[in-house]
Design a protein around this motif. Structure first.
Motif, mmCIF file in Angstrom:
data_model
loop_
_atom_site.group_PDB
_atom_site.id
_atom_site.type_symbol
_atom_site.label_atom_id
_atom_site.label_comp_id
_atom_site.label_asym_id
_atom_site.label_seq_id
_atom_site.Cartn_x
_atom_site.Cartn_y
_atom_site.Cartn_z
ATOM 1 N N GLY A 73 36.053 -15.677 7.749
ATOM 2 C CA GLY A 73 35.608 -16.065 6.406
ATOM 3 C C GLY A 73 35.595 -14.868 5.477
ATOM 4 N N SER A 74 35.294 -15.126 4.214
ATOM 5 C CA SER A 74 35.308 -14.044 3.229
ATOM 6 C C SER A 74 34.278 -12.960 3.543
ATOM 7 N N TYR A 75 33.182 -13.365 4.154
ATOM 8 C CA TYR A 75 32.154 -12.368 4.490
ATOM 9 C C TYR A 75 32.725 -11.275 5.387
ATOM 10 N N GLU A 76 33.701 -11.622 6.198
ATOM 11 C CA GLU A 76 34.301 -10.655 7.140
ATOM 12 C C GLU A 76 35.396 -9.803 6.485
ATOM 13 N N ALA A 124 41.130 -14.404 4.556
ATOM 14 C CA ALA A 124 40.048 -15.220 5.134
ATOM 15 C C ALA A 124 40.576 -16.617 5.462
ATOM 16 N N THR A 160 24.261 -24.906 -1.445
ATOM 17 C CA THR A 160 23.324 -23.839 -1.099
ATOM 18 C C THR A 160 23.720 -22.567 -1.834
ATOM 19 N N ILE A 207 27.609 -14.475 -0.134
ATOM 20 C CA ILE A 207 28.918 -14.038 0.375
ATOM 21 C C ILE A 207 29.649 -13.253 -0.707
ATOM 22 N N TRP A 254 38.688 -19.376 5.967
ATOM 23 C CA TRP A 254 37.955 -20.455 5.277
ATOM 24 C C TRP A 254 38.758 -20.868 4.065
ATOM 25 N N ASN A 255 38.826 -22.154 3.792
ATOM 26 C CA ASN A 255 39.616 -22.686 2.675
ATOM 27 C C ASN A 255 41.057 -22.199 2.782
ATOM 28 N N HIS A 303 24.677 -19.917 -0.397
ATOM 29 C CA HIS A 303 25.515 -19.089 0.462
ATOM 30 C C HIS A 303 26.634 -18.404 -0.294
ATOM 31 N N CYS A 329 38.449 -17.263 -0.524
ATOM 32 C CA CYS A 329 38.073 -18.312 -1.485
ATOM 33 C C CYS A 329 36.692 -18.815 -1.113
ATOM 34 N N VAL A 330 35.730 -18.542 -1.975
ATOM 35 C CA VAL A 330 34.361 -18.994 -1.724
ATOM 36 C C VAL A 330 34.019 -20.066 -2.758
ATOM 37 N N ILE A 331 33.950 -21.308 -2.296
ATOM 38 C CA ILE A 331 33.685 -22.415 -3.210
ATOM 39 C C ILE A 331 32.189 -22.622 -3.341
HETATM 40 N N1 RBF Z 1 33.605 -18.377 3.843
HETATM 41 C C1 RBF Z 1 34.529 -18.452 2.863
HETATM 42 O O1 RBF Z 1 35.497 -17.669 2.874
HETATM 43 N N2 RBF Z 1 34.428 -19.369 1.858
HETATM 44 C C2 RBF Z 1 33.376 -20.251 1.772
HETATM 45 O O2 RBF Z 1 33.358 -21.069 0.837
HETATM 46 C C3 RBF Z 1 32.373 -20.177 2.773
HETATM 47 N N3 RBF Z 1 31.291 -20.986 2.701
HETATM 48 C C4 RBF Z 1 30.318 -20.867 3.655
HETATM 49 C C5 RBF Z 1 29.163 -21.668 3.554
HETATM 50 C C6 RBF Z 1 28.162 -21.541 4.500
HETATM 51 C C7 RBF Z 1 26.951 -22.402 4.380
HETATM 52 C C8 RBF Z 1 28.304 -20.589 5.563
HETATM 53 C C9 RBF Z 1 27.202 -20.412 6.601
HETATM 54 C C10 RBF Z 1 29.430 -19.806 5.648
HETATM 55 C C11 RBF Z 1 30.455 -19.928 4.707
HETATM 56 N N4 RBF Z 1 31.604 -19.132 4.802
HETATM 57 C C12 RBF Z 1 32.544 -19.215 3.818
HETATM 58 C C13 RBF Z 1 31.860 -18.287 5.992
HETATM 59 C C14 RBF Z 1 31.411 -16.856 5.829
HETATM 60 O O3 RBF Z 1 32.325 -16.138 4.978
HETATM 61 C C15 RBF Z 1 31.403 -16.157 7.217
HETATM 62 O O4 RBF Z 1 32.655 -16.320 7.847
HETATM 63 C C16 RBF Z 1 30.333 -16.726 8.148
HETATM 64 O O5 RBF Z 1 29.086 -16.769 7.486
HETATM 65 C C17 RBF Z 1 30.213 -15.874 9.435
HETATM 66 O O6 RBF Z 1 29.823 -14.542 9.116
#
Ligand code: RBF
Length: 159
Positions: free
Chosen positions: A64-67, A29, A95, A101, A31-32, A97, A89-91
Motif C-alpha cells: 500500500g501507499s504507506y509502504e 503501491a 475513516t 497515510i 492498493w487501487n 485512514h 492512490c489513497v482514496i
Molecule cells: N493504501 C493505499 O495505497 N490506498 C488506500 O486508499 C488505502 N486505504 C486504506 C484504508 C484502511 C482503512 C487501511 C487500514 C489501509 C489502507 N491502505 C491503503 C493500506 C496502507 O497503505 C498500508 O498498506 C496498510 O495500512 C499496511 O501498512
C-alpha cells in the motif's frame, strides 16, 4: 506544470538533462492497482520517451501507499539509482485512514530524499473517489504518472 484547465500533464520540456545513462526506480503501491498500474505505465513511458533505457528502469511493488517510504528508501540508498518515483492512490474513505497515510507517505518520502540527497518523487493521488483517480491516471485530466516521471527528470538537472 499543473494548469488552470486541470490538464495536469502539461509541462515544459525545455533544456532537459540527458537521462540515457541514468537509473530510475519506480515503486508502485498495489492498493487501487487499477489506478496505480496506469500511473506506472505513464511514468515508465515518459522516461523512455525522454531518453531513459528500459534496462535502467527498475520496478518494485509495495502493498500500500504507506509502504512507499520504505520502498523508496531501499532504492534511494543504492549508489546506482539516480532518482526514485513513488506511485500510489489513497482514496478518501469513511475513516481518517487516508489522512494518516497521506501525511505519513509525504513526510517519509521527503525524509528519504533529503537523507540520500536524491530526487524522490511524490506520485500519490489523493482523490475523493475512484472516478477522480482514473481521470488523473490517463483520463481527462492527464496522467500524474507522466508528471511524476517528468519531475524526476527535471530534478536530475540539479544533481
Ligand atoms: N493504501 C493505499 O495505497 N490506498 C488506500 O486508499 C488505502 N486505504 C486504506 C484504508 C484502511 C482503512 C487501511 C487500514 C489501509 C489502507 N491502505 C491503503 C493500506 C496502507 O497503505 C498500508 O498498506 C496498510 O495500512 C499496511 O501498512
Amino acid at each position: 506544470m499543473s494548469s488552470a484547465d486541470k490538464n495536469l500533464s502539461v509541462f515544459s520540456t525545455d533544456a532537459l538533462p540527458d537521462i540515457s545513462g541514468r537509473t530510475f526506480a519506480i515503486v508502485v503501491a498495489e492498493w487501487n492497482h487499477e489506478v496505480t498500474e496506469k500511473l506506472y505505465e505513464g511514468a515508465y513511458q515518459t522516461l523512455l520517451d525522454y531518453g531513459a533505457k528500459a534496462g535502467n528502469i527498475i520496478r518494485a511493488n509495495v502493498p500500500g501507499s504507506y509502504e512507499l517510504s520504505f520502498g523508496a528508501q531501499v532504492f534511494a540508498r543504492k549508489e546506482q539509482v539516480d532518482a526514485v518515483i513513488a506511485l500510489g492512490c489513497v482514496i478518501q474513505g469513511e475513516t481518517k485512514h487516508n489522512d494518516y497515510i497521506n501525511h505519513a507517505v509525504a513526510h517519509g518520502l521527503t525524509e528519504v530524499s533529503l537523507k540520500y540527497n536524491k530526487p524522490v518523487i511524490f506520485g500519490v493521488l489523493t482523490p475523493n473517489n475512484q472516478e477522480q483517480a482514473l481521470d488523473r491516471a490517463g483520463g481527462k485530466h492527464g496522467n500524474k504518472g507522466d508528471e511524476a516521471a517528468m519531475t524526476a527528470i527535471k530534478m536530475l538537472k540539479l544533481v
